[in-house]
Motif scaffolding. Structure first.
Motif, PDB file in Angstrom:
ATOM      1  N   SER A 127       0.714  -1.123   0.075  1.00 19.13           N
ATOM      2  CA  SER A 127      -0.219  -0.065  -0.104  1.00 19.13           C
ATOM      3  C   SER A 127       0.811   1.208   0.152  1.00 19.13           C
TER       4      SER A 127
ATOM      5  N   SER B 169       1.311   2.741  -3.460  1.00 19.10           N
ATOM      6  CA  SER B 169       0.079   2.984  -4.104  1.00 19.10           C
ATOM      7  C   SER B 169       0.106   4.561  -4.294  1.00 19.10           C
TER       8      SER B 169
ATOM      9  N   SER C  96      -3.450   4.816   2.928  1.00 18.37           N
ATOM     10  CA  SER C  96      -4.143   3.617   3.380  1.00 18.37           C
ATOM     11  C   SER C  96      -3.331   2.359   3.841  1.00 18.37           C
TER      12      SER C  96
ATOM     13  N   PHE D 264     -11.113   0.706  -0.056  1.00 18.30           N
ATOM     14  CA  PHE D 264     -10.252   0.367  -1.386  1.00 18.30           C
ATOM     15  C   PHE D 264     -10.925   0.209  -2.410  1.00 18.30           C
TER      16      PHE D 264
ATOM     17  N   PHE E   8     -11.049   3.526  -3.794  1.00 21.51           N
ATOM     18  CA  PHE E   8      -9.959   4.148  -4.519  1.00 21.51           C
ATOM     19  C   PHE E   8      -9.552   3.564  -5.718  1.00 21.51           C
ATOM     20  N   ALA E   9      -9.912   2.142  -5.901  1.00 22.68           N
ATOM     21  CA  ALA E   9      -9.805   1.464  -7.187  1.00 22.68           C
ATOM     22  C   ALA E   9     -10.714   1.991  -8.208  1.00 22.68           C
TER      23      ALA E   9
ATOM     24  N   SER F 286      -2.016   1.097  -9.036  1.00 19.25           N
ATOM     25  CA  SER F 286      -2.792   1.368  -7.689  1.00 19.25           C
ATOM     26  C   SER F 286      -4.136   0.913  -8.173  1.00 19.25           C
TER      27      SER F 286
ATOM     28  N   PHE G 247      -5.539  -2.024  -5.640  1.00 21.95           N
ATOM     29  CA  PHE G 247      -6.915  -1.985  -4.516  1.00 21.95           C
ATOM     30  C   PHE G 247      -7.977  -2.879  -4.939  1.00 21.95           C
TER      31      PHE G 247
ATOM     32  N   HIS H  42      -6.577  -6.059  -3.253  1.00 22.20           N
ATOM     33  CA  HIS H  42      -6.675  -5.957  -1.949  1.00 22.20           C
ATOM     34  C   HIS H  42      -8.083  -5.978  -1.179  1.00 22.20           C
ATOM     35  N   SER H  43      -8.875  -5.105  -1.854  1.00 15.59           N
ATOM     36  CA  SER H  43     -10.387  -4.972  -1.408  1.00 15.59           C
ATOM     37  C   SER H  43     -10.959  -6.353  -1.341  1.00 15.59           C
TER      38      SER H  43
END
Length: 660
Positions: free
Chosen positions: A142, A145, A150, A200, A203-204, A232, A236, A239-240
């Motif tokens: 993170s 990114s 985050s 996330f 953000f994505a 990123s 994201f 990761h989400s």
């Protein structure tokens, strides 16, 4: 609280279970079933015993006064050899598999269901902790990114999971102090990971929309279509998804952890079973299935009065009577235990007596199994307590002879119940006369008088008093062959107990001995006579002091007895009583006795009085009806005094709990 379970089948292992004081014995058994399942020994049939008494599934640890770190014993229902004698299922082919496990079908099914849940819990925790390695890498990545900050809450969520995540194995349960707050952990982590996943996703979405608007036609990734933006967006998204999976796992764990060891098994162990099915099983031939059925019937009968009536309605009395006479000791014990529970209902008592069941109970008093004898004595105590007619039935079925035989047991619990039964029987005039005419009951009562249990001793002494209340010579005549033995015990009693009520009962019986010239002379010849009478007199009870004075009065009624009394210096006892007298009447009696003892005149010319008249004059000897009130108000209340657990529970079923 932690409890320790020892079993002969596992000599090198002590099981440990954790329960709350208000949880049932079924909960403990359920945890042990899980342990045995892990060891591949779930076919073991067992009961739990604490301080000599079997524990029933429907009762709690508080009912049995089981404290922290108590040691319970796991008692198998049968040996492997006995279990192999019969492999018949309880009902149909669907139960064949569960019969081989030694458990009833619903119990086995509940145990299997719990095992599946705990296996899933163990697997969920394993996947959850494995996922934390991925989330840790995501927290590090993170920082690279476009929204590097985050990483702060990502690391915080990961650190929280690592530090407070509970540990669980199907065999050992939850482990470590982190497991104490397992529910709070699941809620906090699930909420935090969902919030982080939502951030996330946002953000994505932002990065993807930027990339879409730019088009990214130039392979050099200029401006908003930079390599960092592309990284990123992909990061994201991944990761989400990982956080969402972790959140789902935490919420699944929260639902799964609502189930504790024994939740399903406990319900099956204490539920109201199909009586018709159990009766069908109890009627089968063999050993194993009837034994299981008898055990389940005993548990059901202890749970509620409704179950008792249901058992009787299905012909349970006839079936249980047959099982009580079988050769298999565990089956016999469970059947008699069920009968003892059923006898707490007067209506069931009458039905049982009418069908001739008392004959079975009295015969079982000669069993070599002391637990069976205890349950039989408990059942008989209920029968004789609630009906005068039933007392005559017990005696007519050779109950006196069998009770006398059972009185020779060394088990204190059995002795107490048998002494209570004798006391109930002598309230009936005809039975009292019959007992007084026989020598065997006297031998049994003397044996009970010597019991180390104080309640047994009291019941036996009260029985002797009731037998002798109408005739001062009854004790000596009845126990002619054992008169000296009983005398010695009564004189030795002050050195073994300090209970004032026991003193009074023993002192009154000594007064009956003192009135008979032959037994009075025997008493004076005892080497510890003076010492014992002095101890009795120093209990500072006015009734006891008056009784001792009357005993000394009896020694002055003939010249030879008076001479022995003077040689023993019984006057010192009178002086001590007079100096320590708690009321005026006692002082006057002691002073009068001293004057007679010191005078040259004898008292042979004094009018004779029976023991009853002497005791009435002192207001210390009640009649039979008054004695009943003195003993507790009624025969039914006396029965509750015989109960070994009357101090903790007023329920009649407590009588069948067997202490050691």
């Amino acid at each position: 609280m932690l409890l320790y379970i020892a079993a002969k089948a596992f000599p090198l292992r002590t099981f440990v279970v954790r329960v709350q004081p208000n949880e049932t014995i079924a909960r403990i058994r359920a945890q042990l079933l899980h342990i045995l399942y892990e060891l591949g020994r779930d076919s073991e049939q067992f009961r739990l015993r604490y301080k000599g008494q079997y524990l029933r599934d429907a009762y709690t640890c508080e009912d049995y006064k089981i404290s922290e770190s108590a040691l319970l014993k796991m008692i198998p229902l049968s040996s492997k050899a006995q279990s192999a004698l019969d492999d018949i299922s309880i009902s149909g082919t669907s139960d064949a598999a569960s019969s081989s496990t030694g458990l009833l079908p619903d119990v086995h099914e509940a145990l299997t269901k719990e095992v599946r849940l705990f296996t899933r819990r163990e697997r969920l925790l394993f996947h959850f902790k494995s996922l934390q390695y991925v989330l840790f890498m995501g927290s590090v990545l993170s920082f690279f990114s476009t929204h590097w900050y985050s990483a702060v809450w990502s690391v915080a969520i990961w650190a929280f999971a690592v530090k407070f995540s509970p540990s669980f194995t199907r065999y050992s349960g939850f482990i470590g102090k982190q497991s104490v707050y397992k529910t709070q952990f699941c809620v906090i982590y699930g909420t935090g990971s969902l919030a982080s996943a939502a951030a996330f996703v946002y953000f994505a979405t932002v990065e993807i929309s930027r990339l879409a608007m730019h088009g990214c036609k130039n392979p050099s990734y200029p401006d908003t279509c930079s390599s960092a933006a592309l990284y990123s967006a992909i990061f994201f998204c991944i990761h989400s998804i990982c956080l969402l999976i972790a959140a789902i796992l935490s919420w699944q764990l929260l639902w799964n952890m609502k189930v504790e060891y024994g939740d399903y098994v406990e319900k099956c162990l204490v539920q109201n079973r199909d009586i018709e099915q159990l009766m069908q099983a109890a009627r089968q031939h063999g050993v194993k299935v009837p034994r299981i059925a008898a055990f389940e019937l005993a548990t059901m009968a202890a749970a509620s009065d409704d179950n008792k009536f249901r058992i009787v309605a299905e012909g349970g009395l006839e079936v249980l009577t047959r099982l009580a006479l079988c050769s298999d000791e565990p089956t016999q014990e469970h059947a008699v235990e069920t009968l003892a529970e059923l006898m707490t209902i007067p209506a069931i008592q009458d039905t049982f007596v009418e069908m001739g069941g008392v004959r079975t109970l009295t015969a079982l008093l000669r069993s070599k199994n002391h637990r069976t004898v205890y349950q039989v004595a408990s059942a008989i105590s209920y029968i004789v307590s609630d009906s005068e007619e039933n007392k005559s039935v017990v005696v007519a079925e050779h109950g006196l002879e069998d009770l006398c035989y059972a009185a020779n047991t060394d088990n204190l619990a059995c002795q107490r119940l048998i002494a209570g039964v004798f006391l109930e029987l002598v309230f009936d005039t005809d039975i009292r006369n019959q007992i007084a005419s026989l020598n065997t009951p006297a031998e049994a009562l003397i044996k009970l008088c010597k019991s180390p249990d104080p309640e047994t001793k009291k019941f036996a002494l009260q029985t002797f008093e009731l037998l002798a209340i109408e005739s001062s010579d009854m004790i000596c005549a009845q126990a002619s062959d054992h008169c000296e033995e009983l005398l010695k015990h009564l004189l030795e009693l002050p050195s073994t107990t300090g209970d004032t009520k026991t003193y009074i009962l023993a002192g009154k019986i000594l007064l009956y001995f003192a009135e008979n010239k032959q037994s009075c002379e025997m008493m004076l010849d005892e080497p510890n006579c003076k010492k014992s009478l002095m101890r009795y007199a120093r209990c500072h009870d006015p009734i006891m002091q008056k009784v001792i004075v009357k005993i000394i009065f009896c020694t002055l009624e003939s010249s030879d007895l008076r001479y022995k009394a003077e040689q023993l210096e019984l006057g010192k006892i009178l002086t001590d009583i007079r100096d320590q007298a708690v009321d005026r009447e006692t002082w006057d009696m002691a002073d009068q006795a001293l004057q007679l003892l010191s005078s040259e005149d004898d008292i042979l010319g004094m009018p004779e009085m029976s023991t009853k008249e002497k005791m009435d004059k002192m207001s210390a000897q009640p009649k039979v009806d008054e004695l009943k009130r003195e003993m507790g108000g009624s025969r039914s209340s006396l029965r509750s005094r015989v109960s070994l657990h009357s101090s903790t529970s007023g329920s009649l079923s407590d009588m069948t709990k067997e202490p050691q």
